[in-house]
Scaffold this active site. Structure first.
Site, PDB file in Angstrom:
ATOM      1  N   LYS A  60      20.373 -26.825  63.500  1.00  0.00           N
ATOM      2  CA  LYS A  60      21.197 -25.608  63.437  1.00  0.00           C
ATOM      3  C   LYS A  60      21.535 -25.153  64.854  1.00  0.00           C
ATOM      4  O   LYS A  60      20.685 -25.243  65.755  1.00  0.00           O
ATOM      5  CB  LYS A  60      20.431 -24.522  62.674  1.00  0.00           C
ATOM      6  CG  LYS A  60      21.234 -23.251  62.408  1.00  0.00           C
ATOM      7  CD  LYS A  60      20.425 -22.258  61.578  1.00  0.00           C
ATOM      8  CE  LYS A  60      21.210 -20.986  61.296  1.00  0.00           C
ATOM      9  NZ  LYS A  60      20.443 -20.026  60.477  1.00  0.00           N
TER      10      LYS A  60
ATOM     11  N   SER B  31      22.739 -18.281  56.423  1.00  0.00           N
ATOM     12  CA  SER B  31      23.563 -18.688  57.555  1.00  0.00           C
ATOM     13  C   SER B  31      23.415 -20.170  57.909  1.00  0.00           C
ATOM     14  O   SER B  31      24.261 -20.692  58.628  1.00  0.00           O
ATOM     15  CB  SER B  31      23.227 -17.824  58.766  1.00  0.00           C
ATOM     16  OG  SER B  31      21.878 -18.032  59.153  1.00  0.00           O
TER      17      SER B  31
ATOM     18  N   SER C 214      18.204 -17.478  54.953  1.00  0.00           N
ATOM     19  CA  SER C 214      19.192 -18.426  55.482  1.00  0.00           C
ATOM     20  C   SER C 214      18.850 -19.906  55.376  1.00  0.00           C
ATOM     21  O   SER C 214      19.707 -20.736  55.634  1.00  0.00           O
ATOM     22  CB  SER C 214      19.492 -18.104  56.940  1.00  0.00           C
ATOM     23  OG  SER C 214      20.411 -17.066  56.981  1.00  0.00           O
TER      24      SER C 214
HETATM   25  N1  GLN Z   1      22.172 -13.267  54.881  1.00  0.00           N
HETATM   26  C1  GLN Z   1      21.198 -12.569  55.636  1.00  0.00           C
HETATM   27  C2  GLN Z   1      21.853 -11.839  56.778  1.00  0.00           C
HETATM   28  O1  GLN Z   1      23.021 -11.859  56.864  1.00  0.00           O
HETATM   29  C3  GLN Z   1      20.142 -13.509  56.112  1.00  0.00           C
HETATM   30  C4  GLN Z   1      20.514 -14.257  57.305  1.00  0.00           C
HETATM   31  C5  GLN Z   1      19.406 -15.124  57.831  1.00  0.00           C
HETATM   32  O2  GLN Z   1      18.407 -15.381  57.151  1.00  0.00           O
HETATM   33  N2  GLN Z   1      19.569 -15.536  59.070  1.00  0.00           N
HETATM   34  O3  GLN Z   1      21.224 -11.245  57.579  1.00  0.00           O
END
Ligand code: GLN
Length: 448
Positions: A52, A128, A152
């Site tokens: 990532k 994400s 995410s």
């Molecule tokens: N969707 C969540 C957010 O927007 C989680 C994102 C994540 O786990 N990095 O914060």
């Protein structure tokens, strides 16, 4: 394997759009070297992997999905997890797309492109770590690393029909992970099956003196837990995880999974995690507050792109940040800055911290009597690209089933558990006690 990986990328990545940066020349020459002197003791010998793009890779561009870091071409060091993969001779194929600074649930917040769901390219891959999940689902790499602050890893794994684990907070070093919300962030593996996942976690786990929040406790051999035996396993199913908002198809697939566990000799009971309803509000307050502090380092001086249209230093900071960050990142920085302001701190940040403790206590109570908590990973299968992007609150609400796990710091996995009528996968979420990834893997493997 490395050749096959690039062949597959050439074949499908113009449709999937998982990779932001490829490291082809280096990866192929590394593969040749490995071929010349095989080291069969290396635990990931020659395995193609994707990373990532918020995990720092020495000499390989690391953008966090942001225009702010589009020129961060030559990081000076490797994240601890990358060093560990290198030591076991895994090969880094490239860097994977993500929502900008890991803020998002669909990959639509990447400032470069929106990764597609390989099962149906009109749909999002989740976020994400959408590039991380899509690349594994599309067969471009054998495993990837993602990061999970509020879901995410698990949510995109569920949407793409692959296996994703968020380890216990402190299990894996965050050194070299660009911080979003430091008290919640964890790196974890995304793979096609549970065994691969356990193998990768064995490699990346463990204490690191460069991360004071990484725990100095032994790393078990997770693969030893993959026995297929779940006789007598005590499963808790929170009623809040099958409540309103969770689509009937998703509920049904979870109920079917529970039947599989029953047939394997496990027992399940309905329980309550009464504070779950506050999790989304608590998370978005705390995560945004931490993000507002963490992202202060991006000032156009020490990192990233500097605005060219400024006459003085203050304008230079302001313009660099205004031009460099996308809408969602700015929304979170403003929300977090507000929540941390004097006069509001007690009402918002401190209150949210108290609720976080109540959410953690809910889990502690359940784990006094049960081995694992099981429910869906997400309330719905992957939604369509564009469907929620203009409505942040609806997008945030989608994280309701993954966020409590980060707030409590416990480990959670998503394993595929069926398909919707229109052919999109669902995920089953299995949650364990702090540092008990073994039982999570044991339960996941027996079901898989
Ligand atoms: N969707 C969540 C957010 O927007 C989680 C994102 C994540 O786990 N990095 O914060």
């Amino acid at each position: 394997l490395v050749d096959t990986s690039y062949d597959r990328i050439n074949e499908v990545d113009d449709q999937v759009l998982a990779f932001l940066t490829l490291d082809e020349e280096h990866a192929r020459s590394q593969a040749k070297q490995l071929d010349a002197a095989p080291d069969t003791a290396a635990r990931l010998f020659g395995i193609p992997s994707g990373i990532k793009d918020n995990i720092v890779t020495k000499g390989l561009r690391t953008t966090c999905g942001s225009q702010f870091l589009k020129n961060f071409d030559d990081p000076l060091y490797n994240a601890n997890v990358v060093e560990k993969l290198n030591n076991e001779k895994a090969v880094t194929i490239g860097k994977l797309n993500m929502d900008e600074f890991a803020m998002g649930s669909s990959n639509e917040n990447s400032s470069y492109m929106a990764t597609r769901n390989p099962w149906n390219t009109d749909h999002v891959p989740g976020g994400s770590s959408g590039g991380s999940a899509a690349s594994v689902a599309a067969g471009e790499v054998l495993f990837s690393l993602g990061s999970d602050t509020g879901g995410s890893i698990r949510q995109p794994a569920a949407f793409c029909g692959v296996v994703g684990l968020k380890p216990t907070y402190g299990r894996v070093s965050r050194f070299g992970l660009v911080a979003f919300a430091s008290s919640l962030d964890q790196i974890g593996p995304i793979t096609r099956n549970v065994e691969d996942n356990a193998r990768v976690l064995e490699v990346i786990s463990g204490h690191d003196k460069m991360d004071s929040t990484s725990a100095d406790i032994d790393v078990p051999e997770y693969t030893k837990a993959l026995t297929g035996d779940v006789k007598g396993l005590k499963i808790a199913v929170p009623k809040e995880y099958l409540a309103e908002g969770v689509e009937p198809e998703v509920k049904e697939s979870v109920m079917n999974a529970l039947k599989v566990y029953e047939s394997l000799g496990a027992e399940w009971e309905e329980v309550s995690l009464p504070h779950s309803k506050y999790a989304v509000a608590t998370y978005y307050l705390l995560a945004s507050s931490e993000a507002s502090a963490n992202l202060a380092r991006f000032d156009g001086v020490r990192y990233g792109v500097r605005s060219e249209n400024s006459n003085n230093m203050i304008d230079m900071f302001k313009n660099s940040r205004s031009e460099g960050f996308g809408e969602e990142v700015k929304r979170r920085i403003m929300l977090g800055t507000f929540a941390l302001s004097s006069g509001y701190y007690d009402a918002y940040y401190k209150k949210a911290q108290k609720v976080r403790t109540l959410i953690k206590n809910d889990f502690d109570k359940i784990f006094a009597d049960y081995d694992v908590v099981i429910g869906p990973t997400t309330p719905t299968p992957a939604f369509k690209i564009g469907e929620k992007v203009d409505d942040p609150l609806t997008m945030y609400a989608n994280d309701i089933l993954t966020i409590p796990v980060n707030l409590a710091g416990v480990p959670g996995i998503s394993v595929p558990c069926g398909f919707s009528e229109n052919g999109l996968p669902f995920g089953l979420q299995i949650i364990g006690k702090h540092f008990d990834e073994s039982i999570v893997y044991r339960a996941a493997y027996a079901y898989e």
